[in-house]
Design a protein around this motif. Structure first.
Motif, short mmCIF file in Angstrom:
data_model
loop_
_atom_site.label_atom_id
_atom_site.label_comp_id
_atom_site.label_asym_id
_atom_site.label_seq_id
_atom_site.Cartn_x
_atom_site.Cartn_y
_atom_site.Cartn_z
N LYS A 233 81.15 -41.59 4.12
CA LYS A 233 80.45 -42.48 3.17
C LYS A 233 80.87 -42.26 1.72
CE LYS A 233 78.16 -43.69 6.81
NZ LYS A 233 78.62 -44.86 7.58
N THR A 234 82.03 -41.70 1.50
CA THR A 234 82.55 -41.54 0.14
C THR A 234 84.06 -41.38 0.20
OG1 THR A 234 82.50 -40.19 -1.88
CG2 THR A 234 82.23 -39.03 0.21
N LYS A 235 84.75 -41.87 -0.86
CA LYS A 235 86.19 -41.68 -0.97
C LYS A 235 86.52 -40.46 -1.81
CE LYS A 235 87.75 -46.48 -0.40
NZ LYS A 235 88.57 -47.57 -1.01
N ASP A 236 85.52 -39.82 -2.36
CA ASP A 236 85.72 -38.65 -3.22
C ASP A 236 85.91 -37.41 -2.34
OD1 ASP A 236 85.32 -36.35 -4.88
OD2 ASP A 236 84.31 -37.63 -6.34
N LEU A 237 87.10 -36.84 -2.37
CA LEU A 237 87.40 -35.68 -1.52
C LEU A 237 86.50 -34.50 -1.83
CD1 LEU A 237 91.32 -35.69 -1.39
CD2 LEU A 237 89.67 -37.04 -0.09
N TYR A 238 86.14 -34.35 -3.08
CA TYR A 238 85.26 -33.24 -3.47
C TYR A 238 83.86 -33.43 -2.91
CZ TYR A 238 88.93 -31.82 -6.75
OH TYR A 238 90.12 -31.40 -7.30
N LYS A 239 83.37 -34.67 -2.96
CA LYS A 239 82.03 -34.95 -2.46
C LYS A 239 81.95 -34.74 -0.95
CE LYS A 239 80.40 -38.13 -6.04
NZ LYS A 239 79.93 -39.51 -6.34
N GLY B 268 94.19 -45.26 5.78
CA GLY B 268 94.60 -44.14 4.94
C GLY B 268 93.50 -43.10 4.87
N LEU B 269 93.82 -41.96 4.23
CA LEU B 269 92.87 -40.85 4.16
C LEU B 269 91.59 -41.25 3.43
CD1 LEU B 269 92.05 -37.92 4.56
CD2 LEU B 269 93.34 -37.34 2.50
N LEU B 270 91.71 -41.93 2.29
CA LEU B 270 90.52 -42.28 1.52
C LEU B 270 89.65 -43.28 2.28
CD1 LEU B 270 91.97 -42.53 -2.11
CD2 LEU B 270 90.94 -40.56 -0.94
N GLU B 271 90.30 -44.21 2.98
CA GLU B 271 89.53 -45.17 3.78
C GLU B 271 88.80 -44.46 4.92
OE1 GLU B 271 92.62 -45.67 2.74
OE2 GLU B 271 92.13 -47.24 1.28
N SER B 272 89.47 -43.47 5.51
CA SER B 272 88.85 -42.69 6.59
C SER B 272 87.65 -41.91 6.06
CB SER B 272 89.87 -41.74 7.21
OG SER B 272 90.90 -42.46 7.86
N ILE C 232 92.15 -33.25 4.01
CA ILE C 232 91.55 -33.03 2.70
C ILE C 232 91.89 -31.64 2.19
CG2 ILE C 232 89.35 -32.72 1.47
CD1 ILE C 232 88.19 -34.93 3.22
N TYR C 233 91.78 -30.67 3.09
CA TYR C 233 92.07 -29.29 2.68
C TYR C 233 93.54 -29.13 2.31
CZ TYR C 233 92.34 -24.23 2.60
OH TYR C 233 92.54 -22.93 2.21
N CYS C 234 94.44 -29.81 3.02
CA CYS C 234 95.86 -29.74 2.69
C CYS C 234 96.12 -30.22 1.27
CB CYS C 234 96.66 -30.60 3.66
SG CYS C 234 96.94 -29.83 5.28
N ILE C 235 95.33 -31.17 0.80
CA ILE C 235 95.50 -31.70 -0.56
C ILE C 235 94.85 -30.77 -1.59
CG2 ILE C 235 94.85 -33.58 -2.13
CD1 ILE C 235 95.13 -35.48 0.26
N LEU C 236 93.58 -30.44 -1.37
CA LEU C 236 92.85 -29.67 -2.37
C LEU C 236 93.26 -28.21 -2.45
CD1 LEU C 236 89.22 -31.12 -2.07
CD2 LEU C 236 91.12 -31.85 -3.52
N SER C 237 93.95 -27.72 -1.43
CA SER C 237 94.42 -26.33 -1.45
C SER C 237 95.83 -26.22 -2.01
CB SER C 237 94.38 -25.72 -0.05
OG SER C 237 95.26 -26.40 0.83
#
Length: 260
Positions: A13-19, A3-7, A66-71
């Motif tokens: 080295k982080t699951k935080d999309l912002y980081k 999944g995206l977070l695992e990737s 990530i951009y597709c989600i945060l945008s």
């Protein structure tokens, strides 16, 4: 397929999309776009060769997701509330060309943009902040600093050295041994000689491309590319396109592929 977070965890080295994008949770839409653009430039597959290209491609694709989600206001709100993403989302799972998607968001930079940016950047507070950050990051190594500061040439080095000496004297930055070792006459001369050689090569390439005196911005760009300043150029293009680019309207039909 992870999944995206695992990737994100595997590649960044982080699951935080912002980081991943070096952003705060309350980042504005423009800050999200800028953060995505800067990092995607650094990992763009066209900039990587050999064994690292596969990993760069994976990172580039993950950043697009990530951009597709945060945008997207609704997707971002769900992520902010739950810390989870919908890996079944069509936008995230479809086999899209992420390079084309990226190119839709950002225009190409023009020579005039480069010239205007350089004139505004040199001697600015932004340049000073970058110089201080690079000094601390590379513990005073002037060679690395010169590779990192945007738009700089060998002629800027004496100015940078004096600025850093003044900051050390004011105790605004630490006095690193690496700084003292890297600003000897021999080291400065070596960097100047290398820069002169690269400038000659850039001039020759410019002639081969048929560029005249009116194309100085393009010559400078060729020069910078020959210096292999990956970090400098990443930041340079990111700043330029963040300042000048507007979303580009898609004019081609969905079924047609973009020719380069």
């Amino acid at each position: 397929m992870p999944g995206l977070l695992e990737s994100c965890k595997k590649l960044f080295k982080t699951k935080d999309l912002y980081k991943v994008l070096s952003l705060k949770k309350n980042a504005s839409p423009s800050e999200v776009k800028r953060g995505y653009h800067k990092l995607s430039l650094k990992v763009h597959p066209d900039r990587v060769h050999g064994d690292g290209k596969k990993t760069a491609t994976e990172k580039f694709q993950v950043l697009g997701k990530i951009y597709c989600i945060l945008s997207d206001k609704e997707k971002r709100a769900v992520y902010d509330e739950t810390g989870e993403v919908d890996d079944e989302d069509d936008v995230l799972t479809q086999d899209k060309d992420w390079y084309d998607y990226w190119r839709i968001l950002f225009h190409q930079v023009t020579p005039q943009d480069i010239k205007e940016f350089e004139e505004k950047y040199k001697g600015s507070d932004e340049e000073l902040a970058d110089l201080k950050d690079l000094y601390c990051e590379y513990e005073g190594d002037m060679g690395m600093i010169m590779d990192g500061v945007m738009c700089c040439t060998a002629e800027d080095e004496p100015r940078f050295i004096q600025i850093l000496k003044d900051l050390i004297k004011k105790k605004e930055i630490t006095e690193y041994k690496g700084f003292t070792r890297s600003i000897t006459k021999t080291k400065i001369a070596e960097r100047k000689r290398k820069a002169d050689e690269e400038a000659e090569e850039a001039e020759e390439d410019a002639k081969n491309l048929g560029l005249g005196e009116e194309d100085e911005a393009l010559k400078s760009l060729i020069h910078a590319n020959q210096q292999s300043r990956a970090k400098q150029m990443d930041s340079f293009f990111a700043d330029l396109e963040a300042k000048y680019a507007e979303p580009e309207k898609k004019t081609k039909s969905k079924g047609k592929s973009k020719k380069k």
